[in-house]
Structure formats: C-alpha cells, structure tokens
Design an enzyme around this catalytic site. Structure first.
Site, mmCIF file in Angstrom:
data_model
loop_
_atom_site.group_PDB
_atom_site.id
_atom_site.type_symbol
_atom_site.label_atom_id
_atom_site.label_comp_id
_atom_site.label_asym_id
_atom_site.label_seq_id
_atom_site.Cartn_x
_atom_site.Cartn_y
_atom_site.Cartn_z
ATOM 1 C CG ASN A 150 -0.349 -0.025 2.504
ATOM 2 O OD1 ASN A 150 0.653 -0.694 2.705
ATOM 3 N ND2 ASN A 150 -0.907 0.720 3.434
ATOM 4 N N GLY A 226 1.904 -6.307 7.136
ATOM 5 C CA GLY A 226 0.965 -6.861 6.166
ATOM 6 C C GLY A 226 -0.329 -7.269 6.843
ATOM 7 C CB THR A 230 0.256 -12.565 6.073
ATOM 8 O OG1 THR A 230 -0.722 -12.403 5.054
ATOM 9 C CG2 THR A 230 1.542 -13.051 5.453
ATOM 10 C CD GLU A 248 3.821 -2.273 13.504
ATOM 11 O OE1 GLU A 248 2.646 -1.847 13.548
ATOM 12 O OE2 GLU A 248 4.597 -2.215 14.458
ATOM 13 C CB CYS A 282 -2.439 0.156 7.932
ATOM 14 S SG CYS A 282 -1.009 1.188 8.258
ATOM 15 C CD GLU A 461 7.480 -1.204 11.783
ATOM 16 O OE1 GLU A 461 6.581 -0.557 11.226
ATOM 17 O OE2 GLU A 461 8.227 -1.981 11.175
HETATM 18 P P1 NAD Z 1 -0.037 -9.498 2.873
HETATM 19 O O1 NAD Z 1 -0.037 -10.012 4.260
HETATM 20 O O2 NAD Z 1 -0.756 -10.254 1.835
HETATM 21 O O3 NAD Z 1 1.453 -9.368 2.321
HETATM 22 C C1 NAD Z 1 2.432 -8.582 2.967
HETATM 23 C C2 NAD Z 1 3.799 -9.109 2.604
HETATM 24 O O4 NAD Z 1 3.946 -10.417 3.155
HETATM 25 C C3 NAD Z 1 4.042 -9.255 1.105
HETATM 26 O O5 NAD Z 1 5.383 -8.930 0.814
HETATM 27 C C4 NAD Z 1 3.791 -10.731 0.864
HETATM 28 O O6 NAD Z 1 4.480 -11.232 -0.241
HETATM 29 C C5 NAD Z 1 4.345 -11.324 2.152
HETATM 30 N N1 NAD Z 1 3.819 -12.644 2.505
HETATM 31 C C6 NAD Z 1 2.616 -13.179 2.202
HETATM 32 N N2 NAD Z 1 2.533 -14.428 2.694
HETATM 33 C C7 NAD Z 1 3.695 -14.679 3.340
HETATM 34 C C8 NAD Z 1 4.202 -15.797 4.058
HETATM 35 N N3 NAD Z 1 3.503 -16.916 4.202
HETATM 36 N N4 NAD Z 1 5.433 -15.694 4.603
HETATM 37 C C9 NAD Z 1 6.161 -14.572 4.473
HETATM 38 N N5 NAD Z 1 5.742 -13.496 3.786
HETATM 39 C C10 NAD Z 1 4.519 -13.536 3.238
HETATM 40 O O7 NAD Z 1 -0.546 -8.007 2.973
HETATM 41 P P2 NAD Z 1 -0.813 -6.986 1.778
HETATM 42 O O8 NAD Z 1 -2.076 -7.391 1.099
HETATM 43 O O9 NAD Z 1 0.434 -6.814 0.993
HETATM 44 O O10 NAD Z 1 -1.037 -5.633 2.581
HETATM 45 C C11 NAD Z 1 -2.259 -5.219 3.088
HETATM 46 C C12 NAD Z 1 -2.340 -5.462 4.576
HETATM 47 O O11 NAD Z 1 -1.246 -4.842 5.230
HETATM 48 C C13 NAD Z 1 -3.573 -4.878 5.205
HETATM 49 O O12 NAD Z 1 -4.097 -5.807 6.109
HETATM 50 C C14 NAD Z 1 -3.055 -3.663 5.940
HETATM 51 O O13 NAD Z 1 -3.824 -3.239 7.036
HETATM 52 C C15 NAD Z 1 -1.721 -4.134 6.376
HETATM 53 N N6 NAD Z 1 -0.856 -3.020 6.691
HETATM 54 C C16 NAD Z 1 -0.518 -2.782 7.990
HETATM 55 C C17 NAD Z 1 0.286 -1.715 8.327
HETATM 56 C C18 NAD Z 1 0.684 -1.435 9.747
HETATM 57 O O14 NAD Z 1 1.616 -0.659 9.947
HETATM 58 N N7 NAD Z 1 0.046 -2.018 10.740
HETATM 59 C C19 NAD Z 1 0.754 -0.878 7.310
HETATM 60 C C20 NAD Z 1 0.378 -1.146 5.991
HETATM 61 C C21 NAD Z 1 -0.415 -2.221 5.689
#
Ligand code: NAD
Length: 480
Positions: A150, A226, A230, A248, A282, A461
C-alpha cells in the site's frame, strides 16, 4: 518486457530458477514488467551474503555506517520525481501523492535512522559502592524484512533503515504486487556504496520467497508489515524458532466525531482519512461515528463532498484518487460493498466501479463509498476492507462512542474530534488503539512509537523502539 532483478551480494542478479511473475499497472490493468519469482535458493544465497557481510558492518564505526545510509537518503531525494512516477505506475496511487508523501517519507526514513543511530545510547546503573550495571545494545545478525503494497517504498524503508542503522545486515522482500521502487532502490544502494552483502533485496511471492526468509534458521529477527492472517502464519513459523518478531498488521480504525468539534476541520480531514491512497492506508478511518446533534448535517456535507471527489488517471493532478492496486483487491472491495448491501446497508454515495476510456478502460477504479444503516457487529464493520469504503453511524454518549470504537478485534489507529480537552484525554485513554489522533490525522513524528494492539500486531516501530527492536540488550554487572 522489462525484467526486475534481485539485489544479492551487491549485484543485480536474475532468479536462479529463471522464473518471473507478471507485474501489472493498475491504471491500465496491463502487464508492464516482470518480477523475479525467487525461491528458497535465492533467499539462501542472500542470507549467506548477509552473514558474510555482518561482522564488517557490525564493527564499522557508527559514523561511517550513518554516512552510507545518509548517502542513500540523498540519492532518493535526487531521484524523487523518477521514484514517485514509478511508485504511482506500480501501485495506482496519484502521482502527486507519491511525490508529496511516499518518496519524501522513504528519504526521511533513511535520513532519520542514519542520524538516530548516532544519538542512540544505552543505560548504566550505579547499584552501590563498587557495583555497576551497564547495558549494551548490539545488533542481532541477519534481519528479515517483509513489507506490503500500500505504501511500497515508504514501509519498506521504515523497517530496513533502522535494521541497517543498528548494524544488522538485511534480507528484505517487498510486496510482489508493487516491487518496482524497491528494485530502483537497489540500484541506488550500489551508487551509495553499501558494502556487498549488507543489504539484499529478494523479489517473489509471499508463500515462496517470503516464507523462505521467515523459515531460514540463520535469520533470527523478522520485521513484518501486512495482513493479520499472514502475520498469524508468520508467528506460527517464527515463534517455535524463538525469533525476535515485530508484526504490524491490519486495522479497522474508528473516527469519533463529537458535537463540539470544529465542524469544518473535522469534515475536511475525514475526507482525507477515509479516502487517501484509495482508502488503502492501514491508518485510514473506516468506521465513522458521529454524535447525534450534528449527525444529519455532517452526513449531508460529507456525502456532498465525497460525491464530488474525482477518481481517475493517477497522472492527472486533478484526481483525488487513482486506481485500486490489483484486480483481486478490486474484486474484494466490490464484494464487500455487495455484502454491506445484503447486510442492510444503504449506499449514500459511490458503491460502484468507475469505467474510464482509452488506455485506462481496463484499469481498476472504484468510486469513494459511504454506507449508512449498519450495526457494529456486521461483517462490513468488523472485517478490514482496505479500500475506499467507510460506514457512518450516529451515537449519543461518550460511553456509547467508546463501546462502538472498541467493538472490533483490531486496535491500530483512531481519531477523535472534540474541542473539550478533558473529553479528548478520557477517550484517548480508554480507546484500544496503538495510535490516537485528536483533531488531526496522519501527523507523523518519526520518533513516536508506531503499532497496534489486539489483532493489529505485536511490537512497535519508530524512533528508539525500532532501534531497540533491532538490537539485543545485554546487562553486564561489575563488582570492583
Ligand atoms: P499481505 O499479508 O498479503 O502481504 C504482505 C507481505 O507479506 C508481502 O510482501 C507478501 O508477499 C508477504 N507474505 C505473504 N505471505 C507470506 C508468508 N507466508 N510468509 C512470508 N511473507 C509472506 O498483505 P498486503 O495485502 O500486501 O497488505 C495489506 C495489509 O497490510 C492490510 O491488512 C493492511 O492493514 C496491512 N498493513 C498494515 C500496516 C501497519 O503498519 N500495521 C501498514 C500497511 C499495511
């Protein structure tokens, strides 16, 4: 077609298996480059390089490490427009937003931690005559950093910068949905003069390259941003290996707007906090609670303003919103709008895809959407949609507002609008969220702790929190 490369041991290399994934441009819905589909072999190569580089990087004088990271920050600044254009093309966000927020913030993340490490100190305690305790904080080794799509370069740099500044070497994986600026960053790292192996970037799918980083026995510390599911999967892998873990995760953030707020400021900021980056931050508020005294007036003004918001070509500065990041995510958001209708919600504005002409005809655009008439327990109000969709609901008392705000499993961010300072303190104190903004939103000070409660994550963080996370404390007690 342009092929991205991995950055391993100081060089740009192809994936060992020769496989690639399509990379889409959200504005057009078309493939425009290819991403290495790296596997455990590439990750093992990167970890090996990072292990070999670690003793040299760890023992380097802090000022010298700081200077290399500062050079990278300066190079990001020199390439700001080029990086912003790439970020917008890869993610679908408006170019003006990438120029104003994403890339400046990536620059500042490196600049901030390059400076912070030169001020980072550890404690010493005089326990009694002839007895002293002092704490050392040393880097940990090879840090694994995994980031989402994002705010691609912004969040990638938010974790790799403190990891590197603290003296760890890094194996990082950006999201496979938006890998382009991390690739461009690897070119800048070569120019900045990072010793080979200190910083490695491996591209690929989460379940393959990402999982290989998390599972690798020589990566003792993982920083992940993420989705919550996940994060749970990563915790299941990393916890029995006793890895240090920062998670996070997702959010479902409440905005509480009291009768006594500054109406115009609350309205203007709520437009932003709902729909900035197509609602894909997020920290965006997605549940808007408005006190009954101003409910009708606020709702009508909000609906009016949102219906005037322009959605379209990310290159056009007149557009407030660009494209949704990917086709699966676009479909997911539209499905949630359908679920909201089935749950009895009324769409006050938006609720549909936007179809553009010409090259943009196959792009993924959704109108900003406001939904009314749902209770707090329905799926629309409990599950993270992560798109340009908000719900609005009236409340009568402060207690009711707090109950509504705290009614989900998430606890990332929140926003309170009131001019009563005592009420602001009471609500801020009781709300279950790691971040509370009063009469503002997304005001970030990089020194402050950043992170969520409950299903929004574990750890913080930012500032000293990040430098403490990326170091191991050891207490040494001396009797003399
Ligand atoms: P995602 O969990 O699908 O992916 C995030 C990252 O993790 C990607 O690089 C992906 O390739 C990797 N990943 C996926 N499966 C994995 C596994 N089994 N092992 C290791 N790595 C893996 O998330 P997304 O769709 O990319 O992002 C959106 C999400 O992120 C939303 O839920 C959002 O709220 C969250 N987010 C949180 C914050 C925060 O600071 N709390 C900030 C931004 C986004």
């Amino acid at each position: 077609m342009f092929k991205l490369k991995n950055y391993i041991n100081g060089e740009l290399v192809e994936p060992t298996n020769g496989q690639y994934i399509d990379n889409y441009e959200p504005a057009t819905g078309k493939v425009y480059s290819l991403i290495p589909r790296s596997d455990a072999t590439d990750v093992a190569n990167a970890v090996e390089a990072a292990k070999l580089a670690y003793p040299g990087w760890k023992s380097m004088r802090t000022e010298k490490r700081s200077a290399i990271i500062t050079r990278l920050s300066n190079l990001i600044n020199d390439n700001l427009d080029r990086l912003a254009e790439a970020e917008s093309r890869d993610n679908g966000k408006p170019e003006w937003l990438a120029k104003a927020v994403d890339i400046p913030r990536a620059r500042d993340n490196f600049g901030f931690f390059a400076t912070a490490i030169t001020h980072f100190a550890s404690e010493s305690h005089r326990t009694g005559d002839g007895l002293i305790n002092f704490t050392t904080r040393t880097p940990i080794g090879v840090a694994g950093c995994v980031s989402p799509w994002n705010l691609p370069l912004y969040l990638f740099s938010w974790k790799v910068a403190p990891a590197l500044a603290a003296g760890n070497t890094v194996v990082a994986k950006p999201s496979e949905v938006t890998p382009m600026t991390a690739y461009l960053l690897s070119e800048l790292c070569i120019e900045a003069g990072f010793p080979k192996g200190v910083f490695n970037i491996v591209h690929g799918l989460g379940g393959e390259a990402g999982n290989a980083i998390v599972e690798h026995p020589d990566v003792p510390i993982i920083s992940f941003t993420g989705g919550t599911s996940t994060g749970a999967h990563i915790a299941r892998t990393a916890a029995p290996m006793f890895k240090k873990l920062s998670l996070e995760l997702g959010g479902k953030n409440p905005n509480i707007i009291f009768d006594d707020c500054d109406f115009d400021k609350a309205l203007a900021t709520t437009l932003n906090s709902s729909f900035a980056n197509q609602g894909q931050i997020c920290l965006c508020g997605s549940r808007i609670y408005i006190q009954r005294g101003i409910y009708d007036r606020f709702r009508d003004a909000f609906v009016q303003k949102v219906s005037e918001m322009k959605v379209g070509n990310p290159k056009d500065d007149q557009n407030k919103m660009g494209a949704i990041v990917s086709e699966p995510h676009y479909n997911k958001i539209l499905e949630y709008i359908q679920i909201a209708k089935e749950e009895g919600g009324t769409v006050l504005t938006g609720g549909e895809a936007v179809k553009l002409d010409g090259d943009l005809a196959d792009g993924w655009y959704i109108r900003p959407t406001i939904i009314e008439g749902l209770d707090e327990q329905c799926r629309t109000n409990q599950e993270e949609i992560f798109g340009p969709v908000v719900t609005i609901q009236p409340f009568d008392t402060e207690e009711e507002a707090l109950e509504l705000a705290n009614s989900t499993g998430y606890g990332l961010a929140s926003t309170i609008w009131t001019q009563d300072v005592s009420k602001a303190h009471r609500v801020a104190d009781t709300i279950k969220a790691g971040i509370v903004w009063v009469n503002c939103w997304l005001v970030r000070d990089l020194r402050t702790p950043f992170g969520g409660m409950k299903n929004s994550g574990v750890g913080r963080e930012g500032g000293w929190e990040a430098l403490k996370f990326f170091t191991e404390a050891k207490n040494i007690c001396i009797k003399y």
